[in-house]
Design a protein around this motif. Structure first.
Motif, mmCIF file in Angstrom:
data_model
loop_
_atom_site.group_PDB
_atom_site.id
_atom_site.type_symbol
_atom_site.label_atom_id
_atom_site.label_comp_id
_atom_site.label_asym_id
_atom_site.label_seq_id
_atom_site.Cartn_x
_atom_site.Cartn_y
_atom_site.Cartn_z
ATOM 1 N N ALA A 1 0.853 -1.191 0.000
ATOM 2 C CA ALA A 1 0.000 0.000 0.000
ATOM 3 C C ALA A 1 0.890 1.242 0.000
ATOM 4 C CB ALA A 1 -0.893 -0.017 1.224
ATOM 5 N N GLY A 2 0.467 2.257 -0.718
ATOM 6 C CA GLY A 2 1.249 3.489 -0.755
ATOM 7 C C GLY A 2 2.166 3.575 -1.955
ATOM 8 N N THR A 3 2.368 2.455 -2.657
ATOM 9 C CA THR A 3 3.195 2.486 -3.865
ATOM 10 C C THR A 3 2.507 3.362 -4.910
ATOM 11 O OG1 THR A 3 3.810 0.228 -3.381
ATOM 12 C CG2 THR A 3 4.337 1.021 -5.582
ATOM 13 N N LEU A 4 3.301 4.101 -5.662
ATOM 14 C CA LEU A 4 2.729 4.927 -6.718
ATOM 15 C C LEU A 4 2.481 4.060 -7.952
ATOM 16 C CD1 LEU A 4 5.111 7.959 -6.247
ATOM 17 C CD2 LEU A 4 2.724 7.827 -5.556
ATOM 18 N N VAL A 5 1.457 4.424 -8.704
ATOM 19 C CA VAL A 5 1.091 3.627 -9.881
ATOM 20 C C VAL A 5 2.273 3.517 -10.857
ATOM 21 C CG1 VAL A 5 -0.389 3.590 -11.921
ATOM 22 C CG2 VAL A 5 -1.373 4.071 -9.679
ATOM 23 N N ILE A 6 3.045 4.614 -10.996
ATOM 24 C CA ILE A 6 4.159 4.612 -11.945
ATOM 25 C C ILE A 6 5.188 3.544 -11.557
ATOM 26 C CG2 ILE A 6 5.507 6.435 -10.741
ATOM 27 C CD1 ILE A 6 6.167 7.525 -13.569
ATOM 28 N N ASN A 7 5.408 3.359 -10.251
ATOM 29 C CA ASN A 7 6.366 2.345 -9.799
ATOM 30 C C ASN A 7 5.775 0.943 -9.855
ATOM 31 O OD1 ASN A 7 8.491 4.061 -9.331
ATOM 32 N ND2 ASN A 7 7.776 4.571 -7.277
#
Lengths: 150, 684
Positions: B18-24
């Motif tokens: 959770a908290g990961t950015l979509v780009i990553n």
């Protein structure tokens, strides 16, 4: 008898027909090149020795972007770039080719360098007399490739 | 461990924390979402709008670089709408971006070029003429071309957050925004060049690489910086045997992409006109050029003569030569010249630290630990000036993990800005004031400089929690390695006691020895020689070399293979960049002398000597695969008491700033050309 006459007429007309071609060709303009007694005539798009062009002010068109060297399949172009200064302006852009060598031992006259050039600085001239006993003399420096000043 | 969130990107299901950015998240499944302003490790900006993606149930396209993943989110990155948005954004970016790629130094490694090639339109629909603004020079190393700027603000963020300098800023708003330097028309900063390397276009370009060549024309050698002790990897770009630039674009090494002004630009000493290329021999009063054969024969004959009559030798090593060379030198001196008179310029009390850490295994911090630790204590060193990488790691730690930083120094430091507490005092007295706070730190990294040495080091270790890890700060690229390799009068490699202690550096320069052999050091700066015969291996005619009887021209670290051990005790491999004609590596010179003297030492090959070091020096049995692939391996320390003999002497740091680097720095014209050189100093 009649057949003999016919035979003679037939032979004469055949000769006349053949000779008309010969005589006609004798009178038409020649297509054989007279080289080396006469200068060679080239098609416009003949790919001969390269010419490094100048613009209308006499400045070099080449900005040393290295794209010709990158495009070259035989790896025969060597460039060193440098920056124009107010005192010494060589090209119209900010940079110019301080060294520009083409190794004609390796050049295959494919024309990719000319195609790649973004400033139309390198073109194919019609020079072709490249035979030499000394391969070292086939590395042409910028000074030899540059177009004369207008 | 944060909980995992399941989402779908382009039909691929993926689970990420959770908290990961979509780009990553997309990168993890091999989907590249283009972006200019997004940069890992820096604050989010969402300025360039290149990373727009379609998210199901969202009314408009969203920026993937600021969008954290959500449960059952369905993201699409390759729809016609997304493609049109990217094409439109690029058209806007190119509205006033000059198409002078043939001239621009970024050509060939420009992100805007690549993006336009992949996602952009073939032609522009603008018929208006582009606004031209003259290029500005902000410093000897930084040029700014305003029309090329796409306002991604990467440079502003790296300068502010990464470097803690904040020399670049944005002025005006909206379409009139522009990047501006801190002093109106020029920069006064670290001159680190991070902004240049991070710039996705050719708006910020390097004055050193300016109009020289193209990236595909050069060869690359990833080696270790020869200046400070942090051991950053710098990738030298070499063309025709000349170093054209240094950077670390592939983010390899312990430093990632970080480099300071020295790692990035200070390689021009290699081509300094005063560089020695031929051996010099004193004939009468003058030093004159001689052949290698003559010079080697002369020195070997002298060494043999003094050795046979049992004369006194003195050997002074360097903190800039490789581990292999240092090991070979001490072996040469101890096993063949029969002397323990061997030393080098010491700049941090590593020996006292390792002694104090006996029985506390794993108590040396690595460069990575400085980034991951919960708290960092900095004592008696100007980290930003003397150890730019460690300083960068500390700031990154504060930014990403909220580490607590404690600064103990009598003078203001850059780290004060990120510190939880600053103590304006010196050494242990200052630490005493925050002792209770430090006692509560479970994951503490201590970086200490020259303020703490000798018996104070043991007191420091006793004061702090047993879980604390330490770094004794030293000055130069292989200062730590020189200690490990036994360039000490009383300690052999691996800190084993020498049978009989020899003379220290201070004693040697004053003593009237029969032979003084100086390898890559300048101990006779401002003093006259006292020894009978002086042999110097150097790059330049330094104050010491000028007094020598024989001078051998030595190769620089950038021209060698071998290994360095950095301030944290991590061993890294040097890779030879340019080849040099004339000078020889110090190892080669020592090999020539040994052969000429008729002595069989190990072959003077870096690989062979390194193998011997791995086998025989305690703590250096590092995995060979890690070493040869260019990664850093932490060495182990003896973990037992170190028997020091003779008096412990005063250890002093050279207090180099970002713009000085001992003798070497005097021959770096780039370092000497920046105006900050005269403005900064490291306070005592």
């Amino acid at each position: 008898m009649a057949s003999k006459v016919q035979e003679i007429i037939g032979a004469a007309s055949a000769i006349a027909k053949g000779m008309s071609v010969t005589l006609g060709e004798m009178l038409s303009p020649t297509i054989t090149e007279g080289y080396p007694d006469e200068p060679v005539r080239f098609e416009q798009r003949y790919r001969g020795l390269h010419v490094l062009e100048r613009d209308e002010n006499g400045l070099e068109k080449c900005v040393a972007c290295f794209l010709c060297a990158a495009a070259c399949p035989s790896n025969c172009i060597y460039i060193e770039a440098a920056e124009n200064t107010a005192q010494q302006r060589i090209s119209a852009g900010e940079r110019y080719a301080a060294v520009y060598n083409i190794d004609y031992n390796r050049c295959i006259f494919c024309g990719y360098c000319v195609e790649a050039c973004p400033t139309d600085a390198i073109t194919h001239g019609h020079g072709f007399e490249l035979a030499s006993y000394d391969t070292a003399s086939l590395v042409y420096r910028k000074e030899r490739l540059l177009a004369p000043r207008p | 461990m944060p909980e995992l969130v399941k989402l779908t990107i382009d039909g691929k299901e993926i689970e990420v924390p959770a908290g990961t950015l979509v780009i990553n998240a997309a990168r993890q499944v091999g989907i590249e979402i283009p972006a200019f302003c997004y940069y890992e490790g820096l604050a989010l900006q969402a300025a360039c709008r290149m990373c727009l993606v379609e998210v199901e149930k969202a009314p408009k396209l969203l920026t993937a670089c600021t969008l954290p993943v959500a449960k059952d989110m369905i993201v699409r990155t390759e729809t016609p709408q997304v493609a049109a948005a990217r094409k439109g954004m690029l058209e806007f970016l190119l509205a006033n971006h000059p198409l002078d790629c043939p001239v621009c130094d970024k050509g060939g490694e420009c992100e805007l070029q690549d993006m336009t090639f992949r996602y952009g339109a073939g032609e522009s629909r603008f018929s208006e003429e582009k606004q031209h603004i003259e290029e500005q020079q902000w410093s000897p190393v930084v040029f700014f071309d305003r029309p090329r700027c796409i306002l991604c603000f990467r440079c502003v963020r790296i300068c502010n957050e990464g470097m803690g300098v904040a020399a670049l800023g944005v002025i005006n708003r909206g379409a009139r925004s522009e990047i501006a330097p801190n002093k109106g028309d020029h920069l006064e900063c670290d001159e680190c060049g991070m902004c240049i390397d991070i710039c996705p276009v050719g708006a910020l370009t390097s004055g050193i690489y300016r109009y020289k060549t193209r990236p595909w024309e050069m060869e690359y050698a990833g080696t270790i910086c020869t200046h400070c002790a942090d051991g950053c990897k710098t990738t030298l770009s070499v063309r025709n045997g000349r170093v054209i630039r240094g950077n670390n674009r592939d983010h390899s090494g312990i430093n990632g992409e970080f480099l300071c002004v020295k790692g990035r630009y200070a390689f021009d000493f290699l081509e300094h006109p005063e560089r020695l290329h031929q051996p010099l021999v004193r004939r009468g009063v003058e030093l004159q050029h001689a052949s290698w054969k003559e010079a080697v024969a002369l020195v070997a004959a002298k060494f043999n003569e003094v050795r046979e009559r049992g004369g006194a030798f003195g050997v002074i090593g360097s903190a800039r030569t490789t581990n292999e060379e240092n090991f070979y030198l001490q072996k040469f001196a101890r096993s063949w010249l029969n002397t323990n008179n061997i030393d080098h310029r010491r700049s941090g009390d590593v020996v006292a630290l390792l002694d104090a850490l006996a029985g506390l295994p794993g108590s040396l911090a690595t460069t990575a630990d400085v980034y991951h630790a919960g708290a960092v204590l900095i004592v008696g060193a100007d980290l930003a000036q003397q150890h730019p990488l460690l300083s960068f790691q500390v700031r990154a730690n504060v930014r990403h993990h909220g580490a607590r930083v404690y600064v103990v120094h009598p003078h203001p430091q850059r780290e004060d800005k990120v510190a939880a507490q600053v103590v304006r005092a010196r050494g242990l007295a200052g630490i005493g004031q925050i002792r209770e706070k430090l006692a509560g730190e479970q994951s503490l990294v201590v970086l200490f400089g020259e303020h703490i040495q000798g018996a104070d080091v043991r007191r420091l270790v006793e004061m702090l929690p047993a879980t604390a890890r330490y770094v004794a700060l030293v000055d130069y690229a292989n200062s730590r390695g020189a200690l490990d390799m036994g360039l000490l009068p009383d300690l052999l490699p691996g800190y084993q006691p020498a049978p009989a202690p020899g003379l220290s550096l201070q004693e040697m320069v004053g003593a009237s020895l029969d032979v003084l052999w100086v390898v890559g050091a300048n101990p006779l700066q401002g003093r006259a020689r006292a020894s009978g015969f002086l042999v110097v291996q150097e790059l330049f005619l330094t104050e010491t070399a000028r007094q020598a009887d024989v001078v051998f021209p030595a190769a620089a670290a950038y021209e060698k293979t071998g290994s360095f051990t950095n301030v944290c005790g991590e061993v890294q491999r040097l890779k030879k960049g340019p080849a040099v004609a004339g000078p020889k590596t110090d190892l080669e010179i020592m090999g020539l002398l040994a052969r000429q003297m008729g002595h069989e030492l190990a072959p003077p090959l870096p690989e062979a000597v390194f193998e011997e070091i791995r086998r025989s020096v305690a703590g250096y049995n590092i995995p060979y695969a890690t070493f040869v692939t260019g990664a850093a391996s932490a060495t182990q320390y003896p973990n037992g008491p170190i028997a020091r003999q003779g008096s412990s002497e005063l250890i002093r740091s050279a207090r180099d700033t970002l713009f000085t680097s001992g003798t070497l720095g005097r021959y770096c014209s780039v370092l000497n050309s920046v105006r900050e050189r005269d403005l900064v100093r490291v306070e005592e």
